[in-house]
Design an enzyme around this catalytic site. Structure first.
Site, PDB file in Angstrom:
ATOM      1  N   ASP A 187       4.671  -1.552  10.087  1.00 13.41           N
ATOM      2  CA  ASP A 187       3.715  -1.186   9.794  1.00 13.41           C
ATOM      3  C   ASP A 187       4.073   0.147  10.264  1.00 13.41           C
ATOM      4  OD1 ASP A 187       1.283  -0.877  11.288  1.00 13.41           O
ATOM      5  OD2 ASP A 187       0.859  -3.144  10.188  1.00 13.41           O
ATOM      6  N   HIS A 197      -3.107   2.223  13.011  1.00 13.77           N
ATOM      7  CA  HIS A 197      -2.855   0.797  13.188  1.00 13.77           C
ATOM      8  C   HIS A 197      -1.222  -0.137  13.962  1.00 13.77           C
ATOM      9  CE1 HIS A 197      -2.311  -2.469  10.002  1.00 13.77           C
ATOM     10  NE2 HIS A 197      -3.425  -2.507   9.763  1.00 13.77           N
ATOM     11  N   SER A 229      -4.700  -7.760   9.419  1.00 14.24           N
ATOM     12  CA  SER A 229      -4.155  -7.231  10.160  1.00 14.24           C
ATOM     13  C   SER A 229      -4.580  -6.981  11.225  1.00 14.24           C
ATOM     14  CB  SER A 229      -3.901  -5.395   8.877  1.00 14.24           C
ATOM     15  OG  SER A 229      -3.309  -5.010   7.815  1.00 14.24           O
TER      16      SER A 229
END
Length: 758
Positions: A144, A206, A539
């Protein structure tokens, strides 16, 4: 002397011409693009370094060793055999014809596709079974945007040293000067020129959010703006985290992802979570499918996000049958932001607005009334597009923005950012369609549904002194689970008879750890920092499934990736609120980790079964053979004819049953063959329970299966005949559930999809 020089020049020119060497012109340099050359499995393949073999192959094609060294960018060789080089199209084409090459494809950029979520799944911390000692030996690899190591979710107090199997590293850099016994590994992959962001530190938030959802330790009083306050934790809080940063401001590069997969497999991870996706590609040209295949060969399950391009059909991504593809569903809470108008009318919108009003009412205007453009100018002031409004007409006011047309152009900048730049006091944005995803705003803001927006517009135009106030967001209850509007839907295009997504998990308005190196919103001028944030997307669903897989593996370390995936799919909870696309949107249903550790029966799939499936899908037998690995001396030729399977149109022993039928006619007929293995503790008898819509006959043969001991396998087939009614609109949904009357319910959804009917 001159004669000798001329002779040497002649010899040199003769050599260069006959070896095919030609110096790159500037135009050719510009035309060179990164290509990934995929060559199959690397294990035990070479007696020399893989990079040397790659160099030799590239030199042969280009015709010059120094040029080959100059253009080669990556060499993979731990598990994945392949390399990346800047090639001209004709060089890529020549490489693709080599017998040792599976595929050659351009490098592409792919995109990034909690306090309440685990409790919602029945994972109330004090009530579910865990072995912290075993769980602490589980390592989850996250591909990620990196990680914020200083988050309290990654505190390693009470953790021992990393598991002995761990072979990875902690690559330090700016804002990541250490790892610890919780985050045991950190690497980054980026072939651009070094800069301050060349570090595994998370400048986006994220990756931190995802990592903590999987394995964050319990942190009390976690919230965003006071919203969703409670204890935040991951699904496997004792597990270890290894972060592989592959996503940067420009996206997530295919060649970087393959490098991360290659190393993560050797580092010793048990599960890989990757919330990244893009256009659907053939498996041998899809970096995630390739990386996940090699992970599967080493006993590692890869969980992937289904994509955020819903609710349209044919939008699902990450389609390989050896990955677990995860859709996003809701929790039983939502975030509402109330707007009150000067005439007493109250409307409820959605946002993450942390601002408390300091006045009872604020002046209210619209983008159209605040316009500073004349007819024919570019942009739509009614949609509050950048450059269309005057600061003197916006300052100190709440601005109402209507839906703008994409054709009108204008900035992609958010209305909250535009209104704030003009010193506005707040923003109300009309939505063309209802949304369920709440997002943080730079200033007081609320997104209202179309009908409410129309009423606001009418009020503004009905009085000389319109006023409004936007209240701080509040948390309310809702019926759940339901599939999020943005979650991608099937059917898929690459292997039409494998149902994707496989399963769903919470992915809507999820609170988890965040990076203080990032902003609360996407805007650099937003100076607010937070240790926790609320994000939405598949996600966010993917790490829930990754944690569930890690949880199952902690009880069954010897299970294959397919067995773990089967356990999660067959014990999933059917959706309480169903949309019309049925299993095309949520697969087998919402994950239920507590039931998955004792599934009763599993549908297993071996590596050879996947290779047979690829044969059935039409992939080249020579290329498939390269996936087997082994040295050139020990490797046997792979022949598709030797590995036929009678599993029906889907070609795999998959836990779900799916077929795309012809678009003409309404009669449907299909047979699925399946094999299940007993993973219970003793003798057991299972009876098939069938649900099917009116007019459709589903038969299971045999209807009863008896097992004497663990590990025993039984075969059965499902026969479907019937009529697809007009009311079904091309979607026939049924199910078969094996029940042993002792708590094991092994459910498989059945879906027939008639293309062209929806």
């Amino acid at each position: 002397m001159v004669q000798n020089l001329s002779l040497w020049l002649f010899i040199l020119c003769f050599y260069l011409v006959n070896t095919g060497f030609k110096a790159d012109t500037q135009d050719e340099v510009d035309k060179r693009q990164p290509y990934i050359v995929y060559m199959g499995d690397a294990a035990e393949k070479y007696h020399v370094e893989a990079s040397e073999n790659h160099h030799n192959l590239l030199s042969k094609v280009i015709g010059d060793e120094s040029k080959a060294r100059e253009v080669r960018m990556y060499s993979y060789g731990k598990n994945i055999d392949g390399f990346v080089a800047r090639l001209l199209p004709h060089e890529a084409e020549r490489l693709s014809r080599d017998g040792g090459v599976v595929s050659v494809f351009k490098n592409t950029q792919r995109q990034l596709h909690t306090t309440r979520s685990w409790d919602f799944l029945g994972f109330v911390e004090s009530k579910y079974r865990r072995s912290e000692t075993v769980e602490s030996n589980i390592i989850v690899g996250v591909l990620d945007t990196g990680i914020y190591i200083d988050s309290p979710s990654f505190d390693d107090k009470g953790f021992g040293p990393p598991p002995a199997k761990w072979k990875g590293k902690c690559v330090t850099g700016n804002n990541l000067t250490r790892c610890n016994n919780k985050v045991i590994g950190a690497k980054y992959y980026h072939l651009k020129q070094p800069n301050y962001n060349d570090t595994a530190a998370d400048y986006d938030g994220h990756g931190t959010h995802i990592s903590s959802t999987i394995a964050g330790v319990a942190v009390s009083n976690a919230n965003l703006f006071g919203l969703a306050n409670g204890t935040a934790r991951g699904g496997v809080p004792s597990a270890r985290i290894a972060t592989y940063k592959v996503c940067w401001e420009e996206g997530c590069s295919a060649m970087d992802m393959l490098a991360a997969f290659d190393e993560a497999i050797s580092d010793g991870v048990d599960v890989i979570s990757i919330s990244i996706g893009g256009a659907s590609l053939p498996f041998f040209e899809d970096p995630i499918a390739i990386g996940a295949f090699h992970a599967m060969k080493r006993g590692i399950l890869t969980t992937c996000s289904a994509g955020n391009n819903g609710p349209g059909l044919y939008t699902v991504s990450n389609l390989a049958p050896w990955v677990m593809t995860v859709a996003a569903n809701s929790l039983d809470r939502k975030f509402e932001t109330v707007v009150k108008l000067g005439n007493g009318l109250t409307t409820t919108g959605i946002s993450l607005n942390g601002f408390t009003p300091t006045k009872k009412m604020y002046p209210l205007t619209s983008g159209l009334l605040a316009s500073n453009v004349t007819a024919g100018d570019y942009g739509e002031p009614n949609a509050c597009q950048s450059g269309t409004m005057g600061e003197d007409k916006v300052m100190g006011k709440i601005v109402y923005c209507e839906v703008g047309s994409e054709e009108a152009g204008g900035s992609s900048e958010g209305q909250d950012h535009i209104v704030r730049s003009l010193k506005g006091a707040g923003v109300i944005v009309q939505l063309l369609e209802p949304i369920d995803m709440a997002t943080a705003t730079l200033i007081p803001g609320s997104y209202v549904f179309f009908e409410d927006g129309t009423k606001i517009s009418e009020y503004i135009n009905s009085t000389k002194n319109p006023q409004a106030v936007i209240f701080k967001t509040r948390t309310t209850k809702m019926v759940a689970p339901a599939i999020a509007s943005f979650s991608a839907r099937g059917p898929q295009r690459i292997s039409p008879n494998i149902l994707k997504p496989d399963i769903s998990a919470p992915g809507l308005n999820i609170l988890a750890a965040y990076s203080k190196l990032a902003t609360v919103t996407v805007y650099p001028d937003d100076k607010r920092q937070t240790l926790f944030s609320i994000l939405s997307g598949t996600s966010m669903a993917c790490p829930h499934a990754a944690a569930a897989a890690a949880y199952v593996k902690s009880f069954h370390p010897d299970w294959s990736p397919a067995a773990i995936k089967s356990a999660l799919m067959t014990t999933a909870t059917p959706m309480r609120t169903k949309d019309f696309e049925a299993e095309l949107s949520y697969g087998s249903g919402q994950i239920n980790p507590r039931r998955a550790i004792h599934p009763g029966l599993v549908y297993d799939i071996t590596e050879i079964s996947y290779l047979s499936f690829l044969c059935k899908e039409g992939y080249n037998a020579t290329s498939i053979g390269l996936l087997l690995g082994g040295s050139n001396e020990t490797k046997k030729e792979y022949r598709c004819v030797d590995h036929k399977q009678g599993l029906g149109s889907d070609g795999l022993n998959y836990p779900s049953m799916h077929k795309q039928v012809g678009s003409t006619g309404t009669n449907v007929s299909e047979i699925f063959h399946r094999t299940v293995r007993n993973v219970g503790y003793g003798p057991s008898t299972y009876v098939a329970k069938i649900w099917a819509p009116k007019g459709v006959r589903v038969e299971v043969e045999p209807r009863i299966m008896s097992f004497v001991k663990p590990g025993e396998e039984k075969h059965f087939k499902v026969v479907i005949n019937g009529v697809m009614e007009e009311t079904m609109r091309g979607v026939l949904s049924a199910s078969v559930e094996w029940d042993d009357s002792r708590g094991h319910l092994v459910r498989s959804p059945i879906l027939l999809f008639q293309a062209g009917r929806m």
